[in-house]
Design a protein around this motif. Sequence first.
Motif, PDB file in Angstrom:
ATOM      1  N   GLU A   1      52.890  39.567  36.051  1.00 53.99           N
ATOM      2  CA  GLU A   1      53.520  39.129  34.803  1.00 53.99           C
ATOM      3  C   GLU A   1      52.476  38.938  33.702  1.00 53.99           C
ATOM      4  O   GLU A   1      52.736  39.222  32.528  1.00 53.99           O
ATOM      5  N   ASP A   2      51.297  38.460  34.083  1.00 53.26           N
ATOM      6  CA  ASP A   2      50.226  38.288  33.103  1.00 53.26           C
ATOM      7  C   ASP A   2      49.723  39.617  32.554  1.00 53.26           C
ATOM      8  O   ASP A   2      49.104  39.651  31.482  1.00 53.26           O
ATOM      9  N   ALA A   3      49.988  40.696  33.266  1.00 57.18           N
ATOM     10  CA  ALA A   3      49.511  42.004  32.811  1.00 57.18           C
ATOM     11  C   ALA A   3      49.996  42.318  31.396  1.00 57.18           C
ATOM     12  O   ALA A   3      49.296  42.987  30.626  1.00 57.18           O
ATOM     13  N   ARG A   4      51.162  41.812  31.036  1.00 60.46           N
ATOM     14  CA  ARG A   4      51.695  42.086  29.693  1.00 60.46           C
ATOM     15  C   ARG A   4      50.918  41.342  28.609  1.00 60.46           C
ATOM     16  O   ARG A   4      51.031  41.672  27.414  1.00 60.46           O
ATOM     17  N   LEU A   5      50.172  40.312  29.017  1.00 59.11           N
ATOM     18  CA  LEU A   5      49.428  39.480  28.073  1.00 59.11           C
ATOM     19  C   LEU A   5      47.990  39.950  27.870  1.00 59.11           C
ATOM     20  O   LEU A   5      47.301  39.468  26.979  1.00 59.11           O
ATOM     21  N   VAL A   6      47.550  40.871  28.705  1.00 55.62           N
ATOM     22  CA  VAL A   6      46.130  41.246  28.767  1.00 55.62           C
ATOM     23  C   VAL A   6      45.981  42.734  28.470  1.00 55.62           C
ATOM     24  O   VAL A   6      46.674  43.564  29.074  1.00 55.62           O
ATOM     25  N   PRO A   7      45.089  43.117  27.553  1.00 57.43           N
ATOM     26  CA  PRO A   7      44.889  44.535  27.260  1.00 57.43           C
ATOM     27  C   PRO A   7      44.484  45.320  28.511  1.00 57.43           C
ATOM     28  O   PRO A   7      43.812  44.780  29.401  1.00 57.43           O
TER      29      PRO A   7
ATOM     30  N   VAL B   1      52.913  47.810  37.660  1.00 55.28           N
ATOM     31  CA  VAL B   1      52.768  47.536  36.223  1.00 55.28           C
ATOM     32  C   VAL B   1      51.653  48.369  35.601  1.00 55.28           C
ATOM     33  O   VAL B   1      51.514  48.407  34.370  1.00 55.28           O
ATOM     34  N   GLY B   2      50.842  49.020  36.452  1.00 62.11           N
ATOM     35  CA  GLY B   2      49.828  49.942  35.952  1.00 62.11           C
ATOM     36  C   GLY B   2      48.656  49.279  35.265  1.00 62.11           C
ATOM     37  O   GLY B   2      48.044  49.872  34.365  1.00 62.11           O
ATOM     38  N   HIS B   3      48.331  48.037  35.706  1.00 56.96           N
ATOM     39  CA  HIS B   3      47.201  47.357  35.075  1.00 56.96           C
ATOM     40  C   HIS B   3      45.983  47.414  35.984  1.00 56.96           C
ATOM     41  O   HIS B   3      46.086  47.165  37.185  1.00 56.96           O
TER      42      HIS B   3
ATOM     43  N   ALA C   1      48.277  39.725  49.732  1.00 55.84           N
ATOM     44  CA  ALA C   1      47.380  40.763  49.236  1.00 55.84           C
ATOM     45  C   ALA C   1      48.144  42.059  48.978  1.00 55.84           C
ATOM     46  O   ALA C   1      47.982  42.696  47.923  1.00 55.84           O
ATOM     47  N   CYS C   2      48.975  42.438  49.920  1.00 51.75           N
ATOM     48  CA  CYS C   2      49.712  43.693  49.773  1.00 51.75           C
ATOM     49  C   CYS C   2      50.728  43.616  48.642  1.00 51.75           C
ATOM     50  O   CYS C   2      50.936  44.591  47.914  1.00 51.75           O
ATOM     51  N   GLU C   3      51.340  42.452  48.479  1.00 54.41           N
ATOM     52  CA  GLU C   3      52.273  42.301  47.368  1.00 54.41           C
ATOM     53  C   GLU C   3      51.540  42.419  46.034  1.00 54.41           C
ATOM     54  O   GLU C   3      52.022  43.094  45.102  1.00 54.41           O
ATOM     55  N   LEU C   4      50.386  41.762  45.926  1.00 52.02           N
ATOM     56  CA  LEU C   4      49.603  41.859  44.692  1.00 52.02           C
ATOM     57  C   LEU C   4      49.219  43.305  44.392  1.00 52.02           C
ATOM     58  O   LEU C   4      49.365  43.782  43.258  1.00 52.02           O
TER      59      LEU C   4
END
Length: 357
Positions: free
Chosen positions: A274-280, A319-321, A309-312
Amino acid sequence: MQRGFYLELARQGLRMPIGTDLVLHEKDDVDGILVDGYRLGQVVEEAARRYRTPLAVPHMDLMIEKTAMLELLEVPAPQIPTYHFSAPPSAEMVETVRRRLYEAPLNKRIQAQAGSVAYIAQHTDLLPIGMTIGPFSLMTKLIADPIAPIYLAGMGITAEEEPEVQMVEVTLDLSTMVILRSMEAQIEAGARAIFIAEPAANKVYISPKQIEQGSDIFDRMVMRYLRRIKAFLDERGVDLIFHCCGELTDEMVQAYASLEPVILSLGSSRVLWEDARLVPKHVVLYGNLPSKRFYSDELVTREQVVQLACELLQRMREVGHPFILGSECDVLSVQGCEQTIKEKVQAFVTCDCGQHG
């Protein structure tokens, strides 16, 4: 380094703990190693080789810069661990620290930290990384109750009006001064990146409600000083790796991402996909397995570590980050639990996530 170096590590699927403390505590002479840069560097190298990473992440000890500062102010050694300022540091104290940072020999632990960086730079093919505490977190170690004056400052109370607010502000300036000197020594030793650990700069110490109501308290108390550090690093061509494992708001995560670190390391309280949307996307996210709980099977089992770990890994791919799987903070060696902790670290570093999705 070019930012692409870290992005490529993420693309290749690097997994790593911040695991130097685990290796250090396998040794017989821990205290001696901590003041011996060459041997400490060997420990850093051993940790990097064990966990198959080109990043030589140094030992994390967030008391080093506090000790260095208070030694310059001639606080007796036995008092240093629990010492707090009882009044705003005077102009004379500030000048004493400023002068002695360059006139007096550096604190033994800073010398050793720099020596370990020099060992990595001179004797290995690993990336030499320096380590310091962040200014806000150092300030919280020097003031018994920083929450109240920070809240007052968020209400608009100034240092001229309230001595406790002045104490926080002067201590932040002092902290930044000492941290910059510590970084300088490590950069001179060959550090090509600096790992800043700023765990206290979170919503426990800074009121999210005040921020929502328009206060600039987070910017004044945290980001102002971190931007000084980032500018210092940029001037020297040194990368920033930024870490905060505290409880954060989305706005705090965005603020940290605005520093443009090459790696942003967050604690297990955050949901990284979810934080991926907040970070370039040019900032690699790192973490954030609950490594503070690895010591107990009642808190988290080896199998649960693998599942997490596998879920992360799966979610971050979705999300492609850019992402490096790792611990939420440094993995501390806990007496009597060493093997349990190491097995869980090894599990996430080596597990095959095919069967876990």
